[in-house]
Scaffold this motif. Sequence first.
Motif, PDB file in Angstrom:
ATOM      1  N   THR A 107       7.126   2.809  -3.207  1.00 46.83           N
ATOM      2  CA  THR A 107       6.008   1.862  -3.197  1.00 46.83           C
ATOM      3  C   THR A 107       5.999   0.952  -4.418  1.00 46.83           C
ATOM      4  OG1 THR A 107       4.683   3.467  -1.951  1.00 46.83           O
ATOM      5  CG2 THR A 107       3.498   1.643  -3.007  1.00 46.83           C
ATOM      6  N   ASN A 153       9.815   7.685  -1.530  1.00 45.57           N
ATOM      7  CA  ASN A 153       8.607   6.877  -1.726  1.00 45.57           C
ATOM      8  C   ASN A 153       8.941   5.797  -2.752  1.00 45.57           C
ATOM      9  OD1 ASN A 153       6.119   5.761  -2.386  1.00 45.57           O
ATOM     10  ND2 ASN A 153       5.038   7.715  -2.308  1.00 45.57           N
ATOM     11  N   ASN A 161       0.818  -1.208   0.000  1.00 46.12           N
ATOM     12  CA  ASN A 161       0.000   0.000   0.000  1.00 46.12           C
ATOM     13  C   ASN A 161       0.854   1.260   0.000  1.00 46.12           C
ATOM     14  OD1 ASN A 161      -1.488  -2.130   2.109  1.00 46.12           O
ATOM     15  ND2 ASN A 161      -2.764  -1.384   0.431  1.00 46.12           N
ATOM     16  N   LYS A 162       1.944   1.207   0.739  1.00 46.46           N
ATOM     17  CA  LYS A 162       2.889   2.326   0.749  1.00 46.46           C
ATOM     18  C   LYS A 162       4.218   1.827   1.289  1.00 46.46           C
ATOM     19  CE  LYS A 162       3.611   7.115   2.212  1.00 46.46           C
ATOM     20  NZ  LYS A 162       3.083   8.277   2.964  1.00 46.46           N
ATOM     21  N   TYR A 200       3.724  -0.607   4.408  1.00 40.37           N
ATOM     22  CA  TYR A 200       2.334  -0.923   4.721  1.00 40.37           C
ATOM     23  C   TYR A 200       1.841  -1.835   3.599  1.00 40.37           C
ATOM     24  CZ  TYR A 200       2.790   3.264   7.661  1.00 40.37           C
ATOM     25  OH  TYR A 200       3.202   4.188   8.589  1.00 40.37           O
ATOM     26  N   GLU A 227       7.455   6.291  -7.593  1.00 44.68           N
ATOM     27  CA  GLU A 227       6.927   7.598  -7.205  1.00 44.68           C
ATOM     28  C   GLU A 227       8.028   8.643  -7.013  1.00 44.68           C
ATOM     29  OE1 GLU A 227       4.137   4.442  -6.474  1.00 44.68           O
ATOM     30  OE2 GLU A 227       6.233   4.698  -5.874  1.00 44.68           O
ATOM     31  N   GLU A 269       8.296   3.357   2.171  1.00 44.82           N
ATOM     32  CA  GLU A 269       9.233   4.478   2.244  1.00 44.82           C
ATOM     33  C   GLU A 269      10.605   3.974   2.692  1.00 44.82           C
ATOM     34  OE1 GLU A 269       6.430   8.301   3.368  1.00 44.82           O
ATOM     35  OE2 GLU A 269       7.374   7.170   4.991  1.00 44.82           O
TER      36      GLU A 269
END
Length: 520
Positions: free
Chosen positions: A454, A452, A388-389, A514, A436, A391
């Motif tokens: 992801t 980011n 989902n994400k 995540y 990203e 970092e």
Amino acid sequence: MNYLTKNLSTFLKQISTVFTIFTQRWWANKSLLTSIILFFCISLTACEDPQEIGSDVFVQDIGILFTDTLTVDASTVLLDSVATSNTSNLLVGRYIDPKLGLVEASSYFHIANADTLYSSVDTAGRKNVTWLKYPSKVDSIRFIMPYTLYQGDTLQPQTFNLTQLSDDASLDATLSYYRTSTAPSLKSTLLGQAKNVRIRPVKDKNIISGTSRFDTLRIPITDPTFVNFIASQRDLQSSKDNVLIGTGFRNKIRGLALTSESAKNAAILGISSDLSVLKVYYHYKYIYTLRNAANTADSIRVTVDTTKSNNLYIGLYTSSTGAAQNARFVKITPTKTGTFTKLEKGGDIVPASSTSNEVVVQAATGLGVKLNFPTLAKLKNGRDVAINKAELVLEPNDNTGLSLPSDLVIIESTPANRPLRTTTTGEGTIYFVSGESYSAAYVAKSNTYTFNVTSSLQNILSGRNKSNGWLLSSTSFVTNSSTGTRSPSSSKNIVSPTPDRAVFNNSKMKLKIYYTYVAK
């Protein structure tokens, strides 16, 4: 603090507030209080950040998992293709880096607009001029260099030398130069010297004129041969065709070198190449007759003594065809100490475990960081996973008074620890890590660089990208005047002719992910 403890603490604070407000109505409003408590419980459950892998509460209630414990394997690597030609700063000086050892820099450049070297005189339309000094007299020449950055101990005095390239040396505007390029040979006679200079920190990096200015290094030109040549060119103003411009001038002045005689524990200075000028001061003098108000007779004789200056820039100028006419580059020489001495050629690598668990980024000396994620595949746990994400968070160590890079980039690596390119030979375009964000700016408030990543990690997990790891480096950025977006100044080379550097503790590097398991 775990999930239940954190929720309970927040929950009790909310209950305390509710109790204070409604204590006088406790018995009359039991149902109202019960509704408010239920509302807070629902809000806390919906808004709380997901916690560690294995939290049964989140697997059951939300289905989003979180981890920041995946291994980040880091090593310091010697990068190739650190270009220093035609960059915005010229470096000169030396300093001792507490992690790396001695770092030295010197710069070599053409005088750019030599074809403007002729006298400009103005008699304001006056008649019957009697020249006392025509067309001009060169009074002095100074090399004026505003500086924009420094690294090291600015309290140590330094001596800076300006020298001509020897008659058999040359700079070629069509070539690319790198930090390791061979320095051209120099003449034995100095053009000028600034002795025992103490570097003063920059007042404001964003303002060049007005009330706040860059501090400036000034070197007076004292070599009589050079001064006389410049004077002879100025005196050809009345017959400009005879002035040695272009190749003719270049054959006489092959180029200049800016070097330092500073102590090893001094500082490296960054000079603005676009703002630096070789300023020629000259004056001319004449007498003219002032007429009376009725213009019927001569009145008095007036002497005019005018002082002017002319600038010879070192910035990159182009011809009408768009071809580069002038060259400049910086030579950067590190003398490494300790385990870092093993970094001898591009692709050489030293693991963090061999350097007190620390890795170093300093593109000016060719140092970057190789990143691998050996436990990333374990995230799947035999199931399909959707990120989902994600970092990548990097926290630099205390930099002991030295400057940190303003931006870092991540680049796809080859198995040989080189930047992955579109071609296997030559200078193909570098593959920045897709996704990203392949760049991250330093945030002083949190002392972090945050990428980011992801979709980058999702592609690795799904098998769409067979990654050989990433290379972390600093580089120069440019801003698009139309869109305001920032991007690396070169897509083919790592370009960062500044001595900014960052040291990272490998154990503090975090991948924050995540994710959700996807039902098959």
